[in-house]
Scaffold this motif. Structure first.
Motif, PDB file in Angstrom:
ATOM      1  N   ILE A  35      19.681  11.484   1.968  1.00 45.59           N
ATOM      2  CA  ILE A  35      18.402  12.072   1.571  1.00 45.59           C
ATOM      3  C   ILE A  35      18.712  13.500   1.155  1.00 45.59           C
ATOM      4  CG2 ILE A  35      16.048  12.616   2.239  1.00 45.59           C
ATOM      5  CD1 ILE A  35      16.471  10.631   4.611  1.00 45.59           C
ATOM      6  N   GLN A  36      18.593  13.786  -0.140  1.00 47.31           N
ATOM      7  CA  GLN A  36      18.950  15.100  -0.636  1.00 47.31           C
ATOM      8  C   GLN A  36      17.846  16.120  -0.363  1.00 47.31           C
ATOM      9  OE1 GLN A  36      20.174  14.478  -4.732  1.00 47.31           O
ATOM     10  NE2 GLN A  36      22.264  14.034  -4.077  1.00 47.31           N
ATOM     11  N   GLU A  37      18.084  17.359  -0.807  1.00 51.31           N
ATOM     12  CA  GLU A  37      17.158  18.448  -0.529  1.00 51.31           C
ATOM     13  C   GLU A  37      15.846  18.295  -1.297  1.00 51.31           C
ATOM     14  OE1 GLU A  37      19.963  19.405  -3.759  1.00 51.31           O
ATOM     15  OE2 GLU A  37      20.347  19.061  -1.658  1.00 51.31           O
ATOM     16  N   ARG A  38      14.828  18.966  -0.782  1.00 44.20           N
ATOM     17  CA  ARG A  38      13.478  19.009  -1.352  1.00 44.20           C
ATOM     18  C   ARG A  38      12.852  17.626  -1.522  1.00 44.20           C
ATOM     19  NH1 ARG A  38      16.647  22.211  -4.165  1.00 44.20           N
ATOM     20  NH2 ARG A  38      16.526  20.929  -6.047  1.00 44.20           N
ATOM     21  N   VAL A  39      13.097  16.751  -0.561  1.00 43.96           N
ATOM     22  CA  VAL A  39      12.391  15.469  -0.497  1.00 43.96           C
ATOM     23  C   VAL A  39      11.175  15.697   0.396  1.00 43.96           C
ATOM     24  CG1 VAL A  39      12.503  13.108   0.385  1.00 43.96           C
ATOM     25  CG2 VAL A  39      14.422  14.049  -0.908  1.00 43.96           C
ATOM     26  N   TYR A  40      10.004  15.289  -0.080  1.00 42.33           N
ATOM     27  CA  TYR A  40       8.771  15.516   0.663  1.00 42.33           C
ATOM     28  C   TYR A  40       8.164  14.179   1.054  1.00 42.33           C
ATOM     29  CZ  TYR A  40       9.399  20.135  -1.240  1.00 42.33           C
ATOM     30  OH  TYR A  40       9.939  21.350  -1.573  1.00 42.33           O
ATOM     31  N   ILE A  41       7.878  14.018   2.324  1.00 40.25           N
ATOM     32  CA  ILE A  41       7.222  12.829   2.846  1.00 40.25           C
ATOM     33  C   ILE A  41       5.903  13.294   3.441  1.00 40.25           C
ATOM     34  CG2 ILE A  41       7.380  10.905   4.463  1.00 40.25           C
ATOM     35  CD1 ILE A  41      10.447  11.126   4.231  1.00 40.25           C
ATOM     36  N   ARG A  42       4.800  12.839   2.831  1.00 46.93           N
ATOM     37  CA  ARG A  42       3.483  13.347   3.218  1.00 46.93           C
ATOM     38  C   ARG A  42       2.514  12.204   3.480  1.00 46.93           C
ATOM     39  NH1 ARG A  42       3.531  17.166  -1.928  1.00 46.93           N
ATOM     40  NH2 ARG A  42       4.824  18.819  -1.095  1.00 46.93           N
ATOM     41  N   LEU A  67       7.322  11.117  -1.412  1.00 50.35           N
ATOM     42  CA  LEU A  67       6.862   9.849  -0.851  1.00 50.35           C
ATOM     43  C   LEU A  67       5.576  10.179  -0.101  1.00 50.35           C
ATOM     44  CD1 LEU A  67      10.279   8.620   0.609  1.00 50.35           C
ATOM     45  CD2 LEU A  67       9.313   8.112  -1.636  1.00 50.35           C
ATOM     46  N   GLN A  68       4.466   9.536  -0.475  1.00 50.35           N
ATOM     47  CA  GLN A  68       3.189   9.945   0.103  1.00 50.35           C
ATOM     48  C   GLN A  68       2.254   8.769   0.300  1.00 50.35           C
ATOM     49  OE1 GLN A  68       1.667  12.733  -2.766  1.00 50.35           O
ATOM     50  NE2 GLN A  68       1.161  11.156  -4.253  1.00 50.35           N
ATOM     51  N   GLY A  69       1.249   8.977   1.126  1.00 48.35           N
ATOM     52  CA  GLY A  69       0.217   7.979   1.331  1.00 48.35           C
ATOM     53  C   GLY A  69      -0.077   7.733   2.786  1.00 48.35           C
ATOM     54  N   SER A  70      -0.682   6.570   3.034  1.00 43.21           N
ATOM     55  CA  SER A  70      -1.030   6.195   4.403  1.00 43.21           C
ATOM     56  C   SER A  70      -0.564   4.780   4.706  1.00 43.21           C
ATOM     57  CB  SER A  70      -2.544   6.294   4.604  1.00 43.21           C
ATOM     58  OG  SER A  70      -3.204   5.406   3.723  1.00 43.21           O
ATOM     59  N   GLY A  71       0.273   4.228   3.843  1.00 45.69           N
ATOM     60  CA  GLY A  71       0.751   2.856   4.009  1.00 45.69           C
ATOM     61  C   GLY A  71       2.218   2.788   4.359  1.00 45.69           C
ATOM     62  N   LYS A  72       2.904   1.789   3.771  1.00 48.50           N
ATOM     63  CA  LYS A  72       4.296   1.501   4.111  1.00 48.50           C
ATOM     64  C   LYS A  72       5.141   1.567   2.837  1.00 48.50           C
ATOM     65  CE  LYS A  72       5.456  -2.871   4.544  1.00 48.50           C
ATOM     66  NZ  LYS A  72       5.694  -4.233   4.979  1.00 48.50           N
ATOM     67  N   SER A  85      10.890  11.689  -8.810  1.00 50.72           N
ATOM     68  CA  SER A  85      10.058  10.490  -8.766  1.00 50.72           C
ATOM     69  C   SER A  85       9.008  10.634  -7.671  1.00 50.72           C
ATOM     70  CB  SER A  85      10.923   9.251  -8.495  1.00 50.72           C
ATOM     71  OG  SER A  85      11.769   8.999  -9.587  1.00 50.72           O
ATOM     72  N   VAL A  86       7.918   9.875  -7.806  1.00 50.54           N
ATOM     73  CA  VAL A  86       6.835   9.888  -6.820  1.00 50.54           C
ATOM     74  C   VAL A  86       6.497   8.443  -6.467  1.00 50.54           C
ATOM     75  CG1 VAL A  86       4.444  10.532  -6.348  1.00 50.54           C
ATOM     76  CG2 VAL A  86       5.860  12.016  -7.769  1.00 50.54           C
ATOM     77  N   ILE A  87       6.447   8.166  -5.172  1.00 56.72           N
ATOM     78  CA  ILE A  87       5.988   6.859  -4.706  1.00 56.72           C
ATOM     79  C   ILE A  87       4.799   7.097  -3.785  1.00 56.72           C
ATOM     80  CG2 ILE A  87       6.545   4.771  -3.402  1.00 56.72           C
ATOM     81  CD1 ILE A  87       9.425   5.085  -4.308  1.00 56.72           C
ATOM     82  N   GLY A  88       3.660   6.503  -4.152  1.00 55.16           N
ATOM     83  CA  GLY A  88       2.454   6.622  -3.348  1.00 55.16           C
ATOM     84  C   GLY A  88       2.059   5.257  -2.820  1.00 55.16           C
ATOM     85  N   ALA A  89       1.920   5.164  -1.504  1.00 53.31           N
ATOM     86  CA  ALA A  89       1.579   3.879  -0.877  1.00 53.31           C
ATOM     87  C   ALA A  89       0.465   4.071   0.137  1.00 53.31           C
ATOM     88  CB  ALA A  89       2.807   3.279  -0.196  1.00 53.31           C
ATOM     89  N   ILE A 107       5.458   5.312  -8.938  1.00 52.32           N
ATOM     90  CA  ILE A 107       5.118   3.999  -8.388  1.00 52.32           C
ATOM     91  C   ILE A 107       3.955   4.219  -7.428  1.00 52.32           C
ATOM     92  CG2 ILE A 107       5.938   2.020  -7.036  1.00 52.32           C
ATOM     93  CD1 ILE A 107       8.803   2.797  -7.920  1.00 52.32           C
ATOM     94  N   ARG A 108       2.786   3.634  -7.734  1.00 47.85           N
ATOM     95  CA  ARG A 108       1.591   3.876  -6.924  1.00 47.85           C
ATOM     96  C   ARG A 108       0.799   2.596  -6.740  1.00 47.85           C
ATOM     97  NH1 ARG A 108       0.501   9.607  -6.971  1.00 47.85           N
ATOM     98  NH2 ARG A 108       1.976  10.626  -8.338  1.00 47.85           N
ATOM     99  N   ASP A 109       0.479   2.284  -5.479  1.00 48.35           N
ATOM    100  CA  ASP A 109      -0.266   1.059  -5.173  1.00 48.35           C
ATOM    101  C   ASP A 109      -1.771   1.292  -5.104  1.00 48.35           C
ATOM    102  OD1 ASP A 109      -0.742   2.327  -2.742  1.00 48.35           O
ATOM    103  OD2 ASP A 109       0.071   0.719  -1.512  1.00 48.35           O
ATOM    104  N   THR A 110      -2.257   2.401  -5.639  1.00 49.63           N
ATOM    105  CA  THR A 110      -3.654   2.797  -5.476  1.00 49.63           C
ATOM    106  C   THR A 110      -4.256   3.286  -6.784  1.00 49.63           C
ATOM    107  OG1 THR A 110      -3.153   3.491  -3.222  1.00 49.63           O
ATOM    108  CG2 THR A 110      -5.172   4.359  -4.173  1.00 49.63           C
ATOM    109  N   ASP A 111      -5.525   2.955  -7.006  1.00 47.19           N
ATOM    110  CA  ASP A 111      -6.339   3.522  -8.090  1.00 47.19           C
ATOM    111  C   ASP A 111      -7.628   4.041  -7.476  1.00 47.19           C
ATOM    112  OD1 ASP A 111      -4.791   3.064 -10.350  1.00 47.19           O
ATOM    113  OD2 ASP A 111      -5.658   1.085 -10.718  1.00 47.19           O
ATOM    114  N   HIS A 112      -8.224   5.029  -8.123  1.00 46.87           N
ATOM    115  CA  HIS A 112      -9.539   5.512  -7.694  1.00 46.87           C
ATOM    116  C   HIS A 112     -10.631   4.649  -8.311  1.00 46.87           C
ATOM    117  CE1 HIS A 112      -8.469   9.244  -5.623  1.00 46.87           C
ATOM    118  NE2 HIS A 112      -7.435   9.259  -6.441  1.00 46.87           N
TER     119      HIS A 112
END
Length: 186
Positions: A35-42, A67-72, A85-89, A107-112
């Motif tokens: 896991i390189q620098e400036r990786v954000y998990i929120r 890497l963000q969201g409230s899922g898996k 890159s951004v992954i939202g779950a 990569i995002r599993d959500t729409d408004h």
């Protein structure tokens, strides 16, 4: 071995260790990862669920990834996520083994929701549907993968493609929206 290579390897190990400690509540690592620098998990605080990120053996996350969201989120064995890159779950994004995700991929599993014209879109909630990326897939630079998509084994997603539908096994897709360009068996 050159001194610069040794220094880079030491720095990568220290950064990985620091990220594993810092993101301990969210991050679960199975074996040797990078896991390189400036990786954000929120995690998203306003949702009931808690973000869970699992990295299988030899999974790699390059610098400046969110890497963000409230899922898996699951990153399979020997797979990697390219820089920026951004992954939202909010439900789930599962990535199989030996998957290459290039730089700048979303990569995002959500729409408004947006159906009610008398209510701000921000207050209309969200729709989620899981994303599954199977083994041995290559996702090109700047591609966008939307909710509910399954990308089957051996598929290639061209650079800057927007994937809104499932991608069959061993096919190459590209364009906006992505369409089949070629079958790899041909």
């Amino acid at each position: 071995m050159a001194i610069s290579v040794i220094i880079r390897k030491i720095r990568n190990r220290l950064t990985t260790f620091g990220n594993r400690l810092y993101y301990y509540p969210y991050l679960h690592c199975k074996g040797d990862n990078l896991i390189q620098e400036r990786v954000y998990i929120r995690g998203f605080g306003e949702f009931d669920n808690r973000l869970s990120v699992t990295l299988d053996r030899r999974a790699k996350i390059n610098h400046d990834v969110i890497l963000q969201g409230s899922g898996k989120i699951v990153l399979g064995e020997n797979s990697f996520i390219g820089s920026f890159s951004v992954i939202g779950a909010n439900e789930s994004v599962v990535i199989g083994k030996n998957v290459m995700i290039a730089q700048g991929v979303s990569i995002r599993d959500t729409d408004h929701n947006f159906d009610d014209l008398h209510k701000p879109m921000f207050n209309q909630g969200i729709k989620t549907k899981p994303i599954l990326i199977k083994d041995n897939v290559w996702i090109g630079y700047g591609a966008v993968i939307t909710k509910g998509v399954t990308i089957h084994s051996g598929a290639i997603v061209a650079a800057n493609a927007v994937v809104t539908k499932d991608v069959p096994k061993n096919t190459i897709v590209g364009g906006v929206p992505a369409k089949i360009l070629k079958r790899r068996e041909e």
